[in-house]
Design a protein around this motif. Structure first.
Motif, PDB file in Angstrom:
ATOM      1  N   LEU A 112       0.846  -1.185   0.000  1.00 14.38           N
ATOM      2  CA  LEU A 112       0.000   0.000   0.000  1.00 14.38           C
ATOM      3  C   LEU A 112       0.887   1.242   0.000  1.00 14.38           C
ATOM      4  O   LEU A 112       1.882   1.312   0.728  1.00 14.38           O
ATOM      5  CB  LEU A 112      -0.916   0.035   1.231  1.00 14.38           C
ATOM      6  CG  LEU A 112      -2.014  -1.026   1.319  1.00 14.38           C
ATOM      7  CD1 LEU A 112      -2.674  -0.969   2.697  1.00 14.38           C
ATOM      8  CD2 LEU A 112      -3.062  -0.818   0.227  1.00 14.38           C
ATOM      9  N   LYS A 113       0.499   2.223  -0.808  1.00 13.48           N
ATOM     10  CA  LYS A 113       1.260   3.468  -0.852  1.00 13.48           C
ATOM     11  C   LYS A 113       0.307   4.624  -1.144  1.00 13.48           C
ATOM     12  O   LYS A 113      -0.536   4.539  -2.028  1.00 13.48           O
ATOM     13  CB  LYS A 113       2.339   3.408  -1.944  1.00 13.48           C
ATOM     14  CG  LYS A 113       3.166   4.686  -2.071  1.00 13.48           C
ATOM     15  CD  LYS A 113       4.201   4.555  -3.178  1.00 13.48           C
ATOM     16  CE  LYS A 113       5.004   5.841  -3.344  1.00 13.48           C
ATOM     17  NZ  LYS A 113       6.007   5.723  -4.433  1.00 13.48           N
ATOM     18  N   HIS A 170       3.514   7.680   2.214  1.00 11.13           N
ATOM     19  CA  HIS A 170       3.741   6.566   3.132  1.00 11.13           C
ATOM     20  C   HIS A 170       3.548   5.277   2.359  1.00 11.13           C
ATOM     21  O   HIS A 170       2.657   5.152   1.522  1.00 11.13           O
ATOM     22  CB  HIS A 170       2.757   6.620   4.302  1.00 11.13           C
ATOM     23  CG  HIS A 170       2.867   5.418   5.211  1.00 11.13           C
ATOM     24  ND1 HIS A 170       3.783   5.370   6.245  1.00 11.13           N
ATOM     25  CD2 HIS A 170       2.205   4.226   5.234  1.00 11.13           C
ATOM     26  CE1 HIS A 170       3.670   4.203   6.869  1.00 11.13           C
ATOM     27  NE2 HIS A 170       2.722   3.485   6.275  1.00 11.13           N
ATOM     28  N   TRP A 171       4.409   4.294   2.621  1.00  7.90           N
ATOM     29  CA  TRP A 171       4.264   2.988   1.976  1.00  7.90           C
ATOM     30  C   TRP A 171       4.496   1.885   3.004  1.00  7.90           C
ATOM     31  O   TRP A 171       5.181   2.078   4.006  1.00  7.90           O
ATOM     32  CB  TRP A 171       5.246   2.846   0.810  1.00  7.90           C
ATOM     33  CG  TRP A 171       6.694   2.836   1.225  1.00  7.90           C
ATOM     34  CD1 TRP A 171       7.524   3.913   1.301  1.00  7.90           C
ATOM     35  CD2 TRP A 171       7.481   1.703   1.635  1.00  7.90           C
ATOM     36  NE1 TRP A 171       8.773   3.528   1.730  1.00  7.90           N
ATOM     37  CE2 TRP A 171       8.775   2.168   1.941  1.00  7.90           C
ATOM     38  CE3 TRP A 171       7.203   0.341   1.766  1.00  7.90           C
ATOM     39  CZ2 TRP A 171       9.789   1.321   2.375  1.00  7.90           C
ATOM     40  CZ3 TRP A 171       8.221  -0.502   2.198  1.00  7.90           C
ATOM     41  CH2 TRP A 171       9.497  -0.009   2.497  1.00  7.90           C
ATOM     42  N   GLY A 220       8.282  -4.333   5.104  1.00 13.49           N
ATOM     43  CA  GLY A 220       8.913  -3.031   5.291  1.00 13.49           C
ATOM     44  C   GLY A 220       7.899  -1.914   5.284  1.00 13.49           C
ATOM     45  O   GLY A 220       6.724  -2.104   4.930  1.00 13.49           O
ATOM     46  N   GLN A 221       8.336  -0.749   5.701  1.00 12.47           N
ATOM     47  CA  GLN A 221       7.503   0.440   5.620  1.00 12.47           C
ATOM     48  C   GLN A 221       8.402   1.668   5.670  1.00 12.47           C
ATOM     49  O   GLN A 221       9.546   1.618   6.125  1.00 12.47           O
ATOM     50  CB  GLN A 221       6.480   0.494   6.751  1.00 12.47           C
ATOM     51  CG  GLN A 221       7.053   0.775   8.124  1.00 12.47           C
ATOM     52  CD  GLN A 221       5.966   1.051   9.151  1.00 12.47           C
ATOM     53  OE1 GLN A 221       4.840   0.586   9.054  1.00 12.47           O
ATOM     54  NE2 GLN A 221       6.310   1.837  10.145  1.00 12.47           N
ATOM     55  N   GLY A 222       7.863   2.769   5.182  1.00 13.21           N
ATOM     56  CA  GLY A 222       8.645   3.992   5.185  1.00 13.21           C
ATOM     57  C   GLY A 222       7.814   5.182   4.769  1.00 13.21           C
ATOM     58  O   GLY A 222       6.637   5.063   4.396  1.00 13.21           O
ATOM     59  N   GLN A 223       8.422   6.335   4.840  1.00 10.37           N
ATOM     60  CA  GLN A 223       7.799   7.583   4.417  1.00 10.37           C
ATOM     61  C   GLN A 223       8.705   8.261   3.391  1.00 10.37           C
ATOM     62  O   GLN A 223       9.901   7.978   3.317  1.00 10.37           O
ATOM     63  CB  GLN A 223       7.571   8.522   5.611  1.00 10.37           C
ATOM     64  CG  GLN A 223       6.601   8.006   6.659  1.00 10.37           C
ATOM     65  CD  GLN A 223       7.215   6.951   7.573  1.00 10.37           C
ATOM     66  OE1 GLN A 223       8.360   7.090   7.996  1.00 10.37           O
ATOM     67  NE2 GLN A 223       6.471   5.883   7.855  1.00 10.37           N
ATOM     68  N   ALA A 243      13.765   9.820   2.789  1.00 11.23           N
ATOM     69  CA  ALA A 243      12.941   8.607   2.694  1.00 11.23           C
ATOM     70  C   ALA A 243      13.256   7.672   3.860  1.00 11.23           C
ATOM     71  O   ALA A 243      13.848   6.600   3.663  1.00 11.23           O
ATOM     72  CB  ALA A 243      13.170   7.909   1.361  1.00 11.23           C
ATOM     73  N   PRO A 244      12.894   8.039   5.092  1.00 13.94           N
ATOM     74  CA  PRO A 244      13.143   7.137   6.228  1.00 13.94           C
ATOM     75  C   PRO A 244      12.395   5.821   6.038  1.00 13.94           C
ATOM     76  O   PRO A 244      11.231   5.818   5.639  1.00 13.94           O
ATOM     77  CB  PRO A 244      12.596   7.928   7.425  1.00 13.94           C
ATOM     78  CG  PRO A 244      11.618   8.891   6.832  1.00 13.94           C
ATOM     79  CD  PRO A 244      12.164   9.251   5.496  1.00 13.94           C
ATOM     80  N   GLN A 245      13.065   4.695   6.308  1.00 12.32           N
ATOM     81  CA  GLN A 245      12.445   3.400   6.061  1.00 12.32           C
ATOM     82  C   GLN A 245      13.148   2.306   6.843  1.00 12.32           C
ATOM     83  O   GLN A 245      14.271   2.459   7.300  1.00 12.32           O
ATOM     84  CB  GLN A 245      12.498   3.059   4.572  1.00 12.32           C
ATOM     85  CG  GLN A 245      13.900   3.025   3.963  1.00 12.32           C
ATOM     86  CD  GLN A 245      14.696   1.760   4.258  1.00 12.32           C
ATOM     87  OE1 GLN A 245      14.135   0.664   4.255  1.00 12.32           O
ATOM     88  NE2 GLN A 245      15.985   1.898   4.513  1.00 12.32           N
ATOM     89  N   TRP A 246      12.443   1.188   7.008  1.00 10.00           N
ATOM     90  CA  TRP A 246      13.071  -0.058   7.425  1.00 10.00           C
ATOM     91  C   TRP A 246      12.448  -1.176   6.600  1.00 10.00           C
ATOM     92  O   TRP A 246      11.289  -1.105   6.198  1.00 10.00           O
ATOM     93  CB  TRP A 246      12.903  -0.316   8.928  1.00 10.00           C
ATOM     94  CG  TRP A 246      11.479  -0.501   9.382  1.00 10.00           C
ATOM     95  CD1 TRP A 246      10.672   0.442   9.942  1.00 10.00           C
ATOM     96  CD2 TRP A 246      10.703  -1.703   9.326  1.00 10.00           C
ATOM     97  NE1 TRP A 246       9.446  -0.083  10.226  1.00 10.00           N
ATOM     98  CE2 TRP A 246       9.426  -1.410   9.867  1.00 10.00           C
ATOM     99  CE3 TRP A 246      10.949  -3.000   8.876  1.00 10.00           C
ATOM    100  CZ2 TRP A 246       8.407  -2.354   9.961  1.00 10.00           C
ATOM    101  CZ3 TRP A 246       9.936  -3.949   8.973  1.00 10.00           C
ATOM    102  CH2 TRP A 246       8.688  -3.635   9.509  1.00 10.00           C
ATOM    103  N   HIS A 247      13.221  -2.201   6.322  1.00 10.39           N
ATOM    104  CA  HIS A 247      12.678  -3.329   5.578  1.00 10.39           C
ATOM    105  C   HIS A 247      13.487  -4.587   5.866  1.00 10.39           C
ATOM    106  O   HIS A 247      14.702  -4.533   6.065  1.00 10.39           O
ATOM    107  CB  HIS A 247      12.656  -3.065   4.068  1.00 10.39           C
ATOM    108  CG  HIS A 247      14.022  -3.005   3.450  1.00 10.39           C
ATOM    109  ND1 HIS A 247      14.749  -1.829   3.354  1.00 10.39           N
ATOM    110  CD2 HIS A 247      14.803  -3.964   2.888  1.00 10.39           C
ATOM    111  CE1 HIS A 247      15.897  -2.075   2.764  1.00 10.39           C
ATOM    112  NE2 HIS A 247      15.964  -3.364   2.468  1.00 10.39           N
ATOM    113  N   GLY A 248      12.797  -5.702   5.907  1.00 12.91           N
ATOM    114  CA  GLY A 248      13.464  -6.978   6.053  1.00 12.91           C
ATOM    115  C   GLY A 248      14.233  -7.317   4.795  1.00 12.91           C
ATOM    116  O   GLY A 248      13.826  -6.971   3.674  1.00 12.91           O
TER     117      GLY A 248
END
Length: 866
Positions: A252-253, A275-276, A287-290, A313-318
């Motif tokens: 989703l984004k 946001h995604w 993952g998710q981020g902005q 683009a702050p984010q974290w993802h596996g």
């Protein structure tokens, strides 16, 4: 009475004369490629600022200030058309044809953004316009969007933003990436992490790929080429969009963008926020981020324009590492060895988290009709790292399904004080400041020159930290810190939190050091051009200094010796316009490129000791020639190239005891590669509303000569030295040496369009490990060839006019790898023989560690433009 009558007649005459001095010009702007209306085209009365835009149906009406004259019609990514008028005139259908130019895209920093249009002598170049980026990007990163350009291959990687791009066989570390003229490759090693740029395509006006020598004016020495990302800064008119996107695996984004346009007071403001989130294609790759973007422009007069920009683009993802091919065949192509469950939630021990705000302040000064000065000052502040499991028995804790049991690990840690299984991170933060300035002057109609400065100041911060202790209380000692200390702080994965927090030295372990890299360069170019002939000479000179400072608890290692390297590049070329439709050109260049910071030290993580060979420059020689043909229905670009990359240094590391910590390091020197090939691009419009484009790239990339290698442990003890890797004639791996593609678009109706993209990859070889057994004897068997493969992608677009004339709703559907083909994108090992317990898959031993391409994926978006 007579005076009143005269006054009335004078006023009437003036009114009539004024009325006669105006005209009404109207028409409809059409896209030549799609034979469809082109909304938003700019129509300006020549010599004035009087202008209008075409509406949703391509129609326009402009009241001119003169009774006769010319109007200039333009649109981003299309060639300009100038039309004459005399009195009230209906121009009928005015057709604009797409071209490779980027006129009217760049308003800010045009003097420092290196576009091919800035030089009349051509280069091998491909340009992707905003409309195509908007449609085909979907939830992909930039390398996937560029895969249908010659000599480009994308490897998707294991998680969001983990993809990488190869250009003419050279990886991202040896391709220069620029954002509005600002270099964005890592200063230490040239690496690119697309997860840090997840929102850049939402604000991109265009992306230009310059293969090989390119037209860059800066003091950069890329081997593969230059990729210019040109984003929005100051829009000419008010507008924006809101968009919602969904895709496979719960993606989703949402994104919103608004711009005031350039207002009467000279100010302009634009902003984007998004946001995604998603589960990711691979297991455990959630993952998710902005994304955010702010731009403030000011144009006080026609001489000056300023702009301030900030984006991040702050984010974290596996993440999913490469696994043995046999694991994928047994457990499915989405298999990931790093994931499991923790406290009832999906948990990935391998995870990337980062936040990298980028700011710049630019100033364009039109000194005169012949002289301009463009300057941009920029800064970025990166915080975050890559987290992965640590501990000798970490992977022994599995549930009934074979997934890592993080609850069991925590329970074991709490009951056993000596247990040290936890999740740690290699933190790679930085503070980066730079200044670019370029002066351009046109001596006369034939001769022009430019010169400028490129300076960068970089502070890298590296250490290991506990991200999630999972109940462990590990204790560490070292030669420089003999007093034991216990890790009690855990940083977590939140990119916003990590941007504003620091970790004390006594909570760091494994390695803890900083580096200072200062770079100052000057560049210049002179070009001579007539209607038939053009030639240029370009040069750059730079000096780069490196210094490392090591820390460990309170004692530390101190500062290393400062290393200074001088580098330069020289480029020259010429072109001949046979006629309006045919151009030939040839370019040549030589680069003396400074080594990367990581190449200068025997073990950059643990030692200040310099390599005996590490301070030698790399030597790059490039030759290329091209032919360009352009007509109304068919255009083509043919390029040939020959690139020699000599005196390369390659460093690698290995975790021999499988505890999540590299303990053996390898370095090879004197590596020489030769890359040569031919590229053909063809663009056609065979039928009304139909476009068919294609390309073929044929390369031959090999190592030339053998190399010397050595290895050492984490304490900098030499394990082996003087070993020879016999790689002469071995194929360069990781990217397909033969690629071809075909894409077609068809306008079914004014609102409905379909497109398809087919890509084929062959002559793809495994990565070459110079320390591997296959290359330690003269009877080596070379790099294994991976199976060829092809993919088909489909797209559908529908546009519906809503409300005001420029408002519309767009629906877009993308389906990638329609036939769900199973294929290997990359192999990080080079195992020829089939060992016991393994099989052969399409001629490849399943013991090899590989990355598979993604199966069938999709995304759909709904966008309201206003």
């Amino acid at each position: 009475m007579k005076k009143i009558t005269r006054l009335f007649l004078a006023v009437a005459f003036m009114f009539t004369a004024f009325s006669m001095a105006q005209s009404t010009v109207s028409g409809t702007i059409m896209d030549a490629e799609m034979n469809a209306p082109l909304p938003g085209a700019n129509i300006v009365e020549k010599g004035t600022t009087n202008g209008v835009s075409s509406d949703f149906d391509g129609n326009f009406t402009i009241t001119t200030q003169s009774a006769s004259g010319e109007v200039v019609i333009s649109f981003v990514g299309y060639g300009k058309v100038t039309m004459s008028f005399n009195g009230n005139t209906n121009l009928g259908n005015v057709t604009l044809s797409p071209d490779n130019t980027l006129e009217e895209v760049v308003i800010i920093g045009s003097g420092v953004i290196d576009l091919a249009e800035d030089r009349k002598t051509p280069v091998a170049v491909s340009t992707i316009k905003a409309a195509e980026i908007q449609e085909k990007a979907g939830n992909w990163d930039l390398p996937e969007v560029l895969k249908s350009t010659p000599s480009v291959q994308n490897v998707k990687g294991g998680g969001f933003g983990d993809g990488s791009m190869f250009l003419r066989g050279f990886d991202q570390t040896n391709t220069a990436f620029l954002l509005n003229g600002q270099p964005i490759n890592g200063m230490e090693d040239g690496k690119m992490y697309w997860s840090n740029w997840s929102g850049v395509l939402d604000i991109a006006n265009a992306v230009q790929v310059q293969r090989g020598l390119g037209s860059s004016k800066l003091a950069i020495s890329s081997v593969g080429g230059t990729v210019n990302i040109v984003t929005k800064t100051v829009d000419k008119k008010e507008g924006g969009f809101v968009q919602a996107m969904t895709g496979n695996d719960n993606y989703l984004k949402t994104t919103g963008y608004y711009s005031t346009g350039l207002m009467e007071n000279g100010l302009a403001f634009s902003a984007m926020i998004g946001h995604w989130q998603g589960d990711g294609y691979m297991q455990g790759a959630k993952g998710q981020g902005q994304t955010y973007f702010l731009s403030l422009g000011y144009k006080p007069n026609e001489k000056h324009i300023f702009n301030f920009l900030i984006t991040g683009a702050p984010q974290w993802h596996g993440a999913a590492g490469g696994n043995e091919l046999q694991d994928y065949l047994d457990k499915g192509r989405r298999y990931n060895d790093w994931w499991g469950y923790y406290k009832g939630e999906e948990y990935a021990g391998g995870r990337n988290y980062y936040h990298k705000p980028v700011t710049n302040l630019s100033w364009d000064w039109n000194i005169s009709d012949k002289s301009t000065l463009s300057t941009v000052a920029y800064a970025s502040f990166g915080r975050g790292g890559f987290a992965y499991p640590r501990g000798n028995t970490f992977y022994n804790f599995r549930d009934a399904n074979g997934l890592i049991d993080y609850d069991a690990i925590e329970a074991n840690n709490l009951s056993n004080p000596d247990a040290d299984n936890f999740v740690h991170a290699s933190v790679n933060s930085h503070n980066w400041f730079g200044l670019l300035s370029n002066f351009e002057h046109k001596i006369n109609d034939k001769l022009s020159f430019n010169f400028g400065v490129d300076s960068r100041f970089y502070n890298g911060i590296h250490y290991r930290s506990a991200v999630d202790l999972l109940g462990a209380t590990p204790t560490y000692t070292s030669a420089s810190s003999p007093v034991p200390y216990t890790l009690t702080e855990q940083t977590g994965f939140n990119p916003w939190k990590n941007l504003f927090s620091t970790l004390d030295h006594n909570q760091r372990f494994g390695h803890d050091y900083e580096e200072q890299i200062n770079y100052i360069g000057g560049f210049g170019q002179i070009e001579y051009a007539t209607d038939k002939f053009s030639a240029f000479f370009q040069g750059a000179l730079s000096t780069q200094s490196h210094q490392r400072e090591g820390f460990w608890d309170v004692q530390g290692l101190g500062e290393s010796e400062k290393v200074n390297n001088v580098g330069y590049n020289l480029k020259a070329g010429g072109a001949y316009n046979i006629n309006d439709n045919n151009i030939v050109f040839v370019n040549g260049g030589y680069y003396s490129r400074q080594p990367y910071h990581d190449d200068l030290y025997t073990n950059v993580r643990a030692s200040n000791e310099l390599n005996s060979f590490g301070d030698e420059n790399q030597k790059i020689t490039g030759l290329e020639a091209g032919y360009k043909f352009k007509s109304q229905y068919v255009s083509a670009n043919l390029n040939v190239y020959h690139t020699i990359w000599d005196n390369r240094i390659l460093s690698s590391a290995e975790d021999t005891d499988n505890n999540g910590n590299s303990d053996v390091f390898y370095q090879s020197s004197g590596i020489k590669e030769i890359h040569q090939g031919v590229e053909l691009e063809v663009f056609t419009k065979p039928l009304k509303g139909l476009s068919v484009n294609g390309f073929i790239s044929i390369g031959n990339w090999e190592y030339d000569g053998n190399v010397e290698t050595r290895s050492f442990d984490d304490n900098n003890n030499i394990l082996s030295e003087g070993d020879v890797a016999y790689i002469d004639g071995v194929k360069v791996g990781n990217a397909a040496q033969f690629t071809a593609g075909l894409n077609a678009g068809y306008n079914v109706t004014k609102a409905l369009a379909l497109d398809a993209t087919f890509n084929y990859y062959s002559d793809l070889y495994a990565s070459v490990d110079f320390g591997a057994d296959e290359f330690t004897t003269q009877n080596n068997r070379g790099s294994i060839e991976l199976p060829s493969y092809e993919t088909l992608d489909l797209g559908l677009s529908y546009k519906l006019k809503v409300g005001k004339e420029n408002n519309n709703v767009q629906f877009r559907l993308n389906v990638s790898n329609v036939f769900d083909e199973l294929y290997i994108e990359q192999s990080t090992t080079n195992i020829h023989d089939v060992e016991s317990g393994y099989t052969s898959w399409n001629g490849v031993s399943t013991e090899n560690e590989v990355y598979l391409g993604y199966g069938r994926t999709w995304n759909a978006s709904l966008r309201f433009n206003f």
